[in-house]
Every structure is written in structure tokens, then in C-alpha cells.
Design a protein around this motif. Sequence first.
Motif, PDB file in Angstrom:
ATOM      1  N   VAL A  36      -0.815   6.783   6.401  1.00  0.00           N
ATOM      2  CA  VAL A  36      -1.784   7.216   5.402  1.00  0.00           C
ATOM      3  C   VAL A  36      -2.724   8.201   6.087  1.00  0.00           C
ATOM      4  O   VAL A  36      -3.351   7.867   7.089  1.00  0.00           O
ATOM      5  CB  VAL A  36      -2.599   6.032   4.838  1.00  0.00           C
ATOM      6  N   GLY A  37      -2.798   9.400   5.558  1.00  0.00           N
ATOM      7  CA  GLY A  37      -3.708  10.411   6.074  1.00  0.00           C
ATOM      8  C   GLY A  37      -4.768  10.682   5.030  1.00  0.00           C
ATOM      9  O   GLY A  37      -4.468  10.783   3.838  1.00  0.00           O
ATOM     10  N   PHE A  38      -6.009  10.790   5.469  1.00  0.00           N
ATOM     11  CA  PHE A  38      -7.097  11.004   4.511  1.00  0.00           C
ATOM     12  C   PHE A  38      -8.150  11.924   5.107  1.00  0.00           C
ATOM     13  O   PHE A  38      -8.286  12.059   6.317  1.00  0.00           O
ATOM     14  CB  PHE A  38      -7.713   9.670   4.073  1.00  0.00           C
ATOM     15  N   ASP A  88     -13.922  12.406   3.661  1.00  0.00           N
ATOM     16  CA  ASP A  88     -14.510  11.652   2.542  1.00  0.00           C
ATOM     17  C   ASP A  88     -13.596  10.516   2.076  1.00  0.00           C
ATOM     18  O   ASP A  88     -13.849   9.913   1.045  1.00  0.00           O
ATOM     19  CB  ASP A  88     -14.846  12.587   1.381  1.00  0.00           C
ATOM     20  N   THR A  89     -12.540  10.256   2.815  1.00  0.00           N
ATOM     21  CA  THR A  89     -11.522   9.208   2.633  1.00  0.00           C
ATOM     22  C   THR A  89     -10.531   9.493   1.510  1.00  0.00           C
ATOM     23  O   THR A  89      -9.701   8.641   1.196  1.00  0.00           O
ATOM     24  CB  THR A  89     -12.106   7.788   2.448  1.00  0.00           C
ATOM     25  N   THR A  90     -10.563  10.664   0.905  1.00  0.00           N
ATOM     26  CA  THR A  90      -9.578  11.000  -0.118  1.00  0.00           C
ATOM     27  C   THR A  90      -8.190  11.086   0.510  1.00  0.00           C
ATOM     28  O   THR A  90      -7.989  11.822   1.481  1.00  0.00           O
ATOM     29  CB  THR A  90      -9.922  12.349  -0.779  1.00  0.00           C
ATOM     30  N   VAL A  91      -7.246  10.338  -0.043  1.00  0.00           N
ATOM     31  CA  VAL A  91      -5.894  10.286   0.513  1.00  0.00           C
ATOM     32  C   VAL A  91      -5.208  11.638   0.348  1.00  0.00           C
ATOM     33  O   VAL A  91      -5.191  12.210  -0.741  1.00  0.00           O
ATOM     34  CB  VAL A  91      -5.050   9.187  -0.170  1.00  0.00           C
ATOM     35  N   GLN A  92      -4.642  12.128   1.457  1.00  0.00           N
ATOM     36  CA  GLN A  92      -3.917  13.397   1.453  1.00  0.00           C
ATOM     37  C   GLN A  92      -2.439  13.194   1.751  1.00  0.00           C
ATOM     38  O   GLN A  92      -1.611  13.994   1.352  1.00  0.00           O
ATOM     39  CB  GLN A  92      -4.539  14.345   2.484  1.00  0.00           C
ATOM     40  N   THR A  93      -2.126  12.138   2.498  1.00  0.00           N
ATOM     41  CA  THR A  93      -0.750  11.847   2.891  1.00  0.00           C
ATOM     42  C   THR A  93      -0.484  10.368   2.717  1.00  0.00           C
ATOM     43  O   THR A  93      -1.300   9.534   3.141  1.00  0.00           O
ATOM     44  CB  THR A  93      -0.541  12.212   4.381  1.00  0.00           C
ATOM     45  N   TYR A  94       0.653  10.055   2.101  1.00  0.00           N
ATOM     46  CA  TYR A  94       1.033   8.650   1.893  1.00  0.00           C
ATOM     47  C   TYR A  94       2.557   8.625   1.992  1.00  0.00           C
ATOM     48  O   TYR A  94       3.251   9.044   1.065  1.00  0.00           O
ATOM     49  CB  TYR A  94       0.557   8.188   0.520  1.00  0.00           C
ATOM     50  N   ASN A  95       3.085   8.174   3.130  1.00  0.00           N
ATOM     51  CA  ASN A  95       4.521   8.366   3.337  1.00  0.00           C
ATOM     52  C   ASN A  95       5.367   7.384   2.531  1.00  0.00           C
ATOM     53  O   ASN A  95       4.868   6.404   1.969  1.00  0.00           O
ATOM     54  CB  ASN A  95       4.873   8.344   4.835  1.00  0.00           C
ATOM     55  N   ALA A  96       6.642   7.668   2.467  1.00  0.00           N
ATOM     56  CA  ALA A  96       7.574   6.886   1.648  1.00  0.00           C
ATOM     57  C   ALA A  96       7.661   5.437   2.111  1.00  0.00           C
ATOM     58  O   ALA A  96       7.793   4.526   1.282  1.00  0.00           O
ATOM     59  CB  ALA A  96       8.955   7.532   1.670  1.00  0.00           C
ATOM     60  N   THR A  97       7.592   5.201   3.417  1.00  0.00           N
ATOM     61  CA  THR A  97       7.654   3.824   3.925  1.00  0.00           C
ATOM     62  C   THR A  97       6.470   3.019   3.413  1.00  0.00           C
ATOM     63  O   THR A  97       6.638   1.889   2.938  1.00  0.00           O
ATOM     64  CB  THR A  97       7.671   3.815   5.470  1.00  0.00           C
ATOM     65  N   ARG A 137      -2.930   1.218  13.460  1.00  0.00           N
ATOM     66  CA  ARG A 137      -3.364   2.182  14.467  1.00  0.00           C
ATOM     67  C   ARG A 137      -4.308   3.144  13.767  1.00  0.00           C
ATOM     68  O   ARG A 137      -3.940   3.787  12.774  1.00  0.00           O
ATOM     69  CB  ARG A 137      -2.186   2.934  15.075  1.00  0.00           C
ATOM     70  N   LEU A 138      -5.521   3.206  14.269  1.00  0.00           N
ATOM     71  CA  LEU A 138      -6.566   4.041  13.691  1.00  0.00           C
ATOM     72  C   LEU A 138      -6.671   5.311  14.527  1.00  0.00           C
ATOM     73  O   LEU A 138      -6.881   5.230  15.740  1.00  0.00           O
ATOM     74  CB  LEU A 138      -7.895   3.293  13.681  1.00  0.00           C
ATOM     75  N   LEU A 139      -6.540   6.466  13.877  1.00  0.00           N
ATOM     76  CA  LEU A 139      -6.548   7.734  14.602  1.00  0.00           C
ATOM     77  C   LEU A 139      -7.538   8.712  13.980  1.00  0.00           C
ATOM     78  O   LEU A 139      -7.482   8.962  12.765  1.00  0.00           O
ATOM     79  CB  LEU A 139      -5.155   8.375  14.575  1.00  0.00           C
ATOM     80  N   ALA A 140      -8.401   9.246  14.811  1.00  0.00           N
ATOM     81  CA  ALA A 140      -9.316  10.310  14.399  1.00  0.00           C
ATOM     82  C   ALA A 140      -9.670  11.121  15.631  1.00  0.00           C
ATOM     83  O   ALA A 140      -9.765  10.579  16.736  1.00  0.00           O
ATOM     84  CB  ALA A 140     -10.587   9.737  13.779  1.00  0.00           C
ATOM     85  N   THR A 141      -9.816  12.422  15.435  1.00  0.00           N
ATOM     86  CA  THR A 141     -10.197  13.311  16.517  1.00  0.00           C
ATOM     87  C   THR A 141     -11.259  14.265  16.003  1.00  0.00           C
ATOM     88  O   THR A 141     -11.100  14.840  14.919  1.00  0.00           O
ATOM     89  CB  THR A 141      -8.981  14.121  17.016  1.00  0.00           C
ATOM     90  N   ALA A 142     -12.311  14.425  16.788  1.00  0.00           N
ATOM     91  CA  ALA A 142     -13.376  15.360  16.407  1.00  0.00           C
ATOM     92  C   ALA A 142     -12.779  16.749  16.218  1.00  0.00           C
ATOM     93  O   ALA A 142     -11.934  17.184  16.995  1.00  0.00           O
ATOM     94  CB  ALA A 142     -14.456  15.388  17.482  1.00  0.00           C
ATOM     95  N   GLY A 143     -13.162  17.416  15.164  1.00  0.00           N
ATOM     96  CA  GLY A 143     -12.677  18.763  14.908  1.00  0.00           C
ATOM     97  C   GLY A 143     -11.412  18.813  14.066  1.00  0.00           C
ATOM     98  O   GLY A 143     -11.021  19.873  13.598  1.00  0.00           O
ATOM     99  N   ARG A 160      -7.707  12.203   9.082  1.00  0.00           N
ATOM    100  CA  ARG A 160      -7.689  10.968   9.855  1.00  0.00           C
ATOM    101  C   ARG A 160      -6.486  10.150   9.393  1.00  0.00           C
ATOM    102  O   ARG A 160      -5.991  10.341   8.290  1.00  0.00           O
ATOM    103  CB  ARG A 160      -8.969  10.170   9.610  1.00  0.00           C
ATOM    104  N   TYR A 161      -6.049   9.207  10.261  1.00  0.00           N
ATOM    105  CA  TYR A 161      -4.837   8.460   9.913  1.00  0.00           C
ATOM    106  C   TYR A 161      -5.006   6.967  10.149  1.00  0.00           C
ATOM    107  O   TYR A 161      -5.668   6.543  11.096  1.00  0.00           O
ATOM    108  CB  TYR A 161      -3.657   8.930  10.774  1.00  0.00           C
ATOM    109  N   VAL A 162      -4.357   6.195   9.281  1.00  0.00           N
ATOM    110  CA  VAL A 162      -4.100   4.780   9.508  1.00  0.00           C
ATOM    111  C   VAL A 162      -2.592   4.622   9.486  1.00  0.00           C
ATOM    112  O   VAL A 162      -1.937   4.984   8.502  1.00  0.00           O
ATOM    113  CB  VAL A 162      -4.737   3.884   8.427  1.00  0.00           C
ATOM    114  N   LEU A 163      -2.034   4.118  10.586  1.00  0.00           N
ATOM    115  CA  LEU A 163      -0.611   3.822  10.665  1.00  0.00           C
ATOM    116  C   LEU A 163      -0.480   2.318  10.518  1.00  0.00           C
ATOM    117  O   LEU A 163      -1.232   1.554  11.127  1.00  0.00           O
ATOM    118  CB  LEU A 163      -0.031   4.287  11.998  1.00  0.00           C
ATOM    119  N   ILE A 164       0.466   1.874   9.707  1.00  0.00           N
ATOM    120  CA  ILE A 164       0.568   0.456   9.369  1.00  0.00           C
ATOM    121  C   ILE A 164       1.957  -0.043   9.733  1.00  0.00           C
ATOM    122  O   ILE A 164       2.950   0.384   9.151  1.00  0.00           O
ATOM    123  CB  ILE A 164       0.304   0.245   7.865  1.00  0.00           C
TER     124      ILE A 164
END
Length: 104
Positions: free
Chosen positions: A14-16, A19-28, A88-94, A98-102
Motif C-alpha cells: 500500500v503506497g500513500f 496526507d495518507t491518500t492511497v495511491q498504490t494498492y497491489n493485487a495481492t 514493514r513501514l517505509l518512509a524517506t524524507a524528500g 510512503r509504504y506499508v508492506l503487509i
Amino acid sequence: MSERERDALPFGVVGFAADTTVQTYNATEARLSGLDPATVVGVPFFEVVAQCMNNFMVAQRFEDEAELDDIVPYVLTLRMRPTKVRLRLLATAGILRRYVLIER
């Protein structure tokens, strides 16, 4: 990574935006959660899609930490029986996304 490659991953992605708006939501993730990506993309992730992650252990960390790469044992509870996962919580400045891998 292409959308096709992302959809082939054995775990949810899940990529967002900031502002937390979902941009990516994979098929799995769609298959395992039972949520159609068309109903998820464009809506606030923590407020609408994954309210069970809207707490200090997940959502607040994205607010507090500009650099984030951590694996968190977690239990999903919304719309399903309690399910143990690893997040797995992923964020990088710049980088705006952001991503949550489940991993179930």
C-alpha cells in the motif's frame, strides 16, 4: 517497479501520500483484504481503509518519523478475524510516497 511486478509480489503493498491518500494498492493486498483497489485508491488510508492501523504503532510513526524503515509484528482486526501479520513501514524524507508492506 512496474504495476505488474508490484502485483506479482507475495505480500501486500500500500503506497500513500503524506496526507495518507492511497495511491498504490497491489493485487495481492486486494485479494487478501477483499477490497477492490478501485474503492481504495484516492481515499485516506488510516481513516477509511485501515482504521485498525490508525494508532501510535503505525499511523503516528509516519507523522513523527521522516525516515522510517521498520518491521512491526501486528494483528489486523478490521473487517476480518484477527490476523497476525508483519508490517514493514517505509518512509524517506524528500520522497512523497510512503509504504506499508503487509506479510500475512
